[in-house]
Design a protein around this motif. Sequence first.
Motif, PDB file in Angstrom:
ATOM      1  N   ASP A 102      -1.544  14.471  -2.203  1.00  0.00           N
ATOM      2  CA  ASP A 102      -0.306  14.991  -1.643  1.00  0.00           C
ATOM      3  C   ASP A 102      -0.215  14.842  -0.244  1.00  0.00           C
ATOM      4  O   ASP A 102       0.839  14.960   0.457  1.00  0.00           O
ATOM      5  CB  ASP A 102       0.051  16.182  -2.076  1.00  0.00           C
ATOM      6  CG  ASP A 102      -1.161  17.312  -2.112  1.00  0.00           C
ATOM      7  OD1 ASP A 102      -2.081  16.799  -1.237  1.00  0.00           O
ATOM      8  OD2 ASP A 102      -0.981  18.367  -2.669  1.00  0.00           O
ATOM      9  N   HIS A 103      -1.434  14.216   0.400  1.00  0.00           N
ATOM     10  CA  HIS A 103      -1.494  14.068   1.636  1.00  0.00           C
ATOM     11  C   HIS A 103      -1.910  12.710   2.111  1.00  0.00           C
ATOM     12  O   HIS A 103      -2.674  12.138   2.522  1.00  0.00           O
ATOM     13  CB  HIS A 103      -2.679  15.105   2.391  1.00  0.00           C
ATOM     14  CG  HIS A 103      -2.528  15.403   3.657  1.00  0.00           C
ATOM     15  ND1 HIS A 103      -1.489  15.979   4.165  1.00  0.00           N
ATOM     16  CD2 HIS A 103      -3.570  15.025   4.756  1.00  0.00           C
ATOM     17  CE1 HIS A 103      -1.649  16.469   5.349  1.00  0.00           C
ATOM     18  NE2 HIS A 103      -2.907  15.825   5.780  1.00  0.00           N
ATOM     19  N   PHE A 104      -0.893  11.709   1.656  1.00  0.00           N
ATOM     20  CA  PHE A 104      -0.974  10.484   1.971  1.00  0.00           C
ATOM     21  C   PHE A 104      -0.395   9.698   3.074  1.00  0.00           C
ATOM     22  O   PHE A 104       0.504  10.262   3.682  1.00  0.00           O
ATOM     23  CB  PHE A 104      -0.726   9.711   0.525  1.00  0.00           C
ATOM     24  CG  PHE A 104       0.762  10.021   0.166  1.00  0.00           C
ATOM     25  CD1 PHE A 104       1.882   8.941   0.509  1.00  0.00           C
ATOM     26  CD2 PHE A 104       1.116  10.728  -0.730  1.00  0.00           C
ATOM     27  CE1 PHE A 104       2.947   9.280   0.393  1.00  0.00           C
ATOM     28  CE2 PHE A 104       2.531  11.074  -1.070  1.00  0.00           C
ATOM     29  CZ  PHE A 104       3.127  10.315  -0.563  1.00  0.00           C
ATOM     30  N   VAL A 105      -0.849   8.718   3.325  1.00  0.00           N
ATOM     31  CA  VAL A 105      -0.202   7.857   4.773  1.00  0.00           C
ATOM     32  C   VAL A 105       1.076   7.215   4.580  1.00  0.00           C
ATOM     33  O   VAL A 105       1.278   6.756   3.229  1.00  0.00           O
ATOM     34  CB  VAL A 105      -1.208   6.757   5.119  1.00  0.00           C
ATOM     35  CG1 VAL A 105      -0.671   6.196   6.450  1.00  0.00           C
ATOM     36  CG2 VAL A 105      -2.782   7.401   5.160  1.00  0.00           C
ATOM     37  N   ASP A 106       1.926   7.493   5.216  1.00  0.00           N
ATOM     38  CA  ASP A 106       3.233   6.840   5.039  1.00  0.00           C
ATOM     39  C   ASP A 106       3.386   5.256   5.542  1.00  0.00           C
ATOM     40  O   ASP A 106       3.349   5.201   6.803  1.00  0.00           O
ATOM     41  CB  ASP A 106       4.405   7.591   6.094  1.00  0.00           C
ATOM     42  CG  ASP A 106       5.594   6.508   5.738  1.00  0.00           C
ATOM     43  OD1 ASP A 106       5.650   5.741   5.180  1.00  0.00           O
ATOM     44  OD2 ASP A 106       6.592   7.296   6.514  1.00  0.00           O
ATOM     45  N   THR A 107       2.605   4.449   4.721  1.00  0.00           N
ATOM     46  CA  THR A 107       2.248   3.056   5.211  1.00  0.00           C
ATOM     47  C   THR A 107       3.338   1.976   5.434  1.00  0.00           C
ATOM     48  O   THR A 107       3.234   1.342   6.013  1.00  0.00           O
ATOM     49  CB  THR A 107       1.346   2.430   4.042  1.00  0.00           C
ATOM     50  OG1 THR A 107       1.990   2.484   2.834  1.00  0.00           O
ATOM     51  CG2 THR A 107       0.199   2.727   4.118  1.00  0.00           C
ATOM     52  N   SER A 108       4.511   2.743   5.529  1.00  0.00           N
ATOM     53  CA  SER A 108       5.629   1.931   5.842  1.00  0.00           C
ATOM     54  C   SER A 108       5.663   1.964   7.194  1.00  0.00           C
ATOM     55  O   SER A 108       6.728   1.091   7.884  1.00  0.00           O
ATOM     56  CB  SER A 108       7.059   2.138   4.996  1.00  0.00           C
ATOM     57  OG  SER A 108       7.195   3.664   5.649  1.00  0.00           O
ATOM     58  N   LYS A 109       5.123   2.857   7.707  1.00  0.00           N
ATOM     59  CA  LYS A 109       4.863   2.851   9.347  1.00  0.00           C
ATOM     60  C   LYS A 109       3.909   1.936  10.024  1.00  0.00           C
ATOM     61  O   LYS A 109       3.785   1.614  11.239  1.00  0.00           O
ATOM     62  CB  LYS A 109       4.828   4.317   9.943  1.00  0.00           C
ATOM     63  CG  LYS A 109       5.829   5.339   9.547  1.00  0.00           C
ATOM     64  CD  LYS A 109       6.349   6.203  10.702  1.00  0.00           C
ATOM     65  CE  LYS A 109       7.491   6.853  10.279  1.00  0.00           C
ATOM     66  NZ  LYS A 109       7.391   7.785   8.947  1.00  0.00           N
ATOM     67  N   VAL A 110       3.202   1.307   9.065  1.00  0.00           N
ATOM     68  CA  VAL A 110       2.243   0.326   9.539  1.00  0.00           C
ATOM     69  C   VAL A 110       2.911  -0.629  10.202  1.00  0.00           C
ATOM     70  O   VAL A 110       3.829  -1.324   9.658  1.00  0.00           O
ATOM     71  CB  VAL A 110       1.251  -0.087   8.486  1.00  0.00           C
ATOM     72  CG1 VAL A 110       0.455  -1.094   8.806  1.00  0.00           C
ATOM     73  CG2 VAL A 110       0.417   1.074   7.972  1.00  0.00           C
ATOM     74  N   PRO A 111       2.246  -1.144  11.565  1.00  0.00           N
ATOM     75  CA  PRO A 111       2.949  -2.521  11.908  1.00  0.00           C
ATOM     76  C   PRO A 111       3.074  -3.604  11.080  1.00  0.00           C
ATOM     77  O   PRO A 111       2.063  -3.739  10.657  1.00  0.00           O
ATOM     78  CB  PRO A 111       2.206  -2.765  13.351  1.00  0.00           C
ATOM     79  CG  PRO A 111       1.570  -1.331  13.635  1.00  0.00           C
ATOM     80  CD  PRO A 111       1.397  -0.823  12.300  1.00  0.00           C
ATOM     81  N   GLY A 112       4.298  -4.258  10.825  1.00  0.00           N
ATOM     82  CA  GLY A 112       4.307  -5.449  10.083  1.00  0.00           C
ATOM     83  C   GLY A 112       4.860  -5.031   8.686  1.00  0.00           C
ATOM     84  O   GLY A 112       5.139  -5.926   8.040  1.00  0.00           O
ATOM     85  N   ALA A 113       5.034  -3.545   8.380  1.00  0.00           N
ATOM     86  CA  ALA A 113       5.413  -3.527   7.164  1.00  0.00           C
ATOM     87  C   ALA A 113       6.801  -3.480   6.769  1.00  0.00           C
ATOM     88  O   ALA A 113       7.080  -4.029   5.609  1.00  0.00           O
ATOM     89  CB  ALA A 113       5.092  -1.936   6.790  1.00  0.00           C
ATOM     90  N   GLY A 114       7.677  -3.821   7.850  1.00  0.00           N
ATOM     91  CA  GLY A 114       8.961  -4.101   7.862  1.00  0.00           C
ATOM     92  C   GLY A 114       9.807  -3.223   7.065  1.00  0.00           C
ATOM     93  O   GLY A 114       9.214  -1.815   6.807  1.00  0.00           O
TER      94      GLY A 114
END
Length: 643
Positions: free
Chosen positions: A175-187
């Motif tokens: 439940d403590h996962f990374v919001d990977t949509s904020k990774v540069p390039g994820a768009g």
Amino acid sequence: MARPRTASRDAGEVDAVKGQPGQAVLPIYRRRGELVRLLPSVILVLFILWFGRAQVDSRKWLDIGTEAMYLAIAAAGVNVLLGYTGLLSLGHAAFFVSGGYAGAILSPALGIPPWLGFILAFAASAALGAVLALMCVHLHGFYLTVVTFGFGALVPAIVVVAKNQLGGPAGRAVDHFVDTSKVPGAGHGPFSLQLGLFYLSAFLLVVVLFLCWNLVRSRWGRAFMAIRESEVAARVSGVNAYWYKVASFALSAGIVGVAGWLGAQRFVLVSSQVATPDQSFRYVIMVAVGGMGTLAGPVLGAFAFSFGFAIGWVQNTFRDYQGLLYGTLGLLAIATAPEGTVGNLRRLARRYQLRRARRGAVLRTMPPPDVAPELQLPAVRERAGTEGNAVVLEVSGLTKRFGGVAALSEVDLVVERGTVHALIGPNGSGKTTFINVVTGLYKPTAGRVDLDGQSLEGLSPAVRSRRGVARTFQNLQLWRRMTVLENVMVGAHARERVGLVHALLRTPKARRVERRLSERAWGLLHFVGLAGRGRDLAGTLAFADMRRLEIARALASDPEVLLLDEPAAGMQVSEIHDLADLIRQVRDAGVTVLLIEHHMDLVMGLSDRVSVLDYGQKIAEGSPAEVRHDDRVVAAYLGQETA
Ligand code: ADP
Ligand code: MG
């Protein structure tokens, strides 16, 4: 000072071309700074960028790409242990799971931002790996592998027992996962979470490969490889093999833990289902098919598996035959061992270069660097207060029994500083056993060994090496799949220290250490006349050169006393002459030599003093002339001398 060096020995080009292919993968000839070395990394980065763009709309392929990246991380981790250190673990999938759990449980518990979870995953898996390693790395080969296998099989059971914390067989949600949509390039596309995770995984893979690249070019990586190639030689060269194996195990487990953390991010779930022996075996196959002990191999292997199995045709054809497929790949891995696909590609490249050379093209290797003249001589380490001690090595009442056989009994020996002291005797008279006891490989049944007036009792071979005992081996123990230069650099292992983190990051401190070690090693290669071969693999040297390399390696620790175990065995007459000159120069530089030999000419012309062993007992001692005419010696030894 005149050195026994023939023209051909320094002409690396000529000799290197003649090297014996098939013994090991030979390095490809490269000119200074050739950019070709960076090509695999450039291809990888371009592939990552292309893949991210091309598959932006395909959730399926983004997932597969992410899996390929973290499997490559896991394979790179396994490669640290298997490829570089030569230890086979069949339990590494457990560290994948522990990394996932560490991120899922520890990062909320410690209040650490989720995207730093990979550090926790690394730390937890490395710690677990270290605990396991402390208990099992003293085991060898098969036994070690069985323990790791058992450990891996234990993990699902632990998960069931600790059901409340770990979620039981079904796993535990993250439940403590990374919001990977904020990774540069994820768009901002529909799959920006997946694309972000893909980029994050790819980034961590690049980081891991960068660390591994630094590792193999460091004192740590070389110690790992030396253990792989000959642990005995590593120990007497000052490498504390046990701790290096623990370190390698922990580092390897930690890297696999990072992969596990990424896997947990992908599924938002950690489960012990992936911690099967099957999965551990799969990592090993990936590494072996790709190429053990190479940087690109594990990546290639992992990509082939992930992308290969994603292709529809492969899936349809092999769905029911996965076991068979893995078995076949396992056989393939053995057929191409140890360097796998990457090694074979290198072999092809080299063959192409040799063919061009035969047609007249000049293969230019990098010339050996110039080294200050004072570094081209053996040196004795400065030790406060002991310089005046006239006796370097004193052995008294030394006894070594193997069951009923007394290989040594009550041997007394005094070796004076700055001399060449010969120890001779028929085959089986205990000469090698003497060296093994003095270097600490064997524990004596009775008696004592003093170096510089200090007892060596109970000290490990590595510590004795640091104190100033160095040796060569009757049966060569070179690290054949390391370069000639690296062999000598490991010989100087104990002269420098550098932390693992420094080595992994190749900090300025690590670079300074590298420079000092390589300067020293090049200097000693000049001294023994092998500088022209410095960048070749040790396994490609001619026999006599291997013996000289062992001497250079032993000298690299700046020993007080150098124990040579039949250095002329298998040499031709002219080579023996060169060897005698070399030994004289070693002595003139201040290193005391204990020479075990069979060739009487060499012994008589070179030694200041001779001791004779027969059936483990010292039967005579004196100047070469005295010993030569001693009746007991003639009866025991010279009478049967044939060479
Ligand atoms: P040398 O080097 O003079 O030829 P060694 O020291 O190798 O002789 O051997 C001396 C004796 O000790 C031989 O009888 C040999 O069989 C025995 N020996 C040496 N090493 C071992 C060992 N590890 N286990 C049992 N016996 C050994
Ligand atoms: Mg022997």
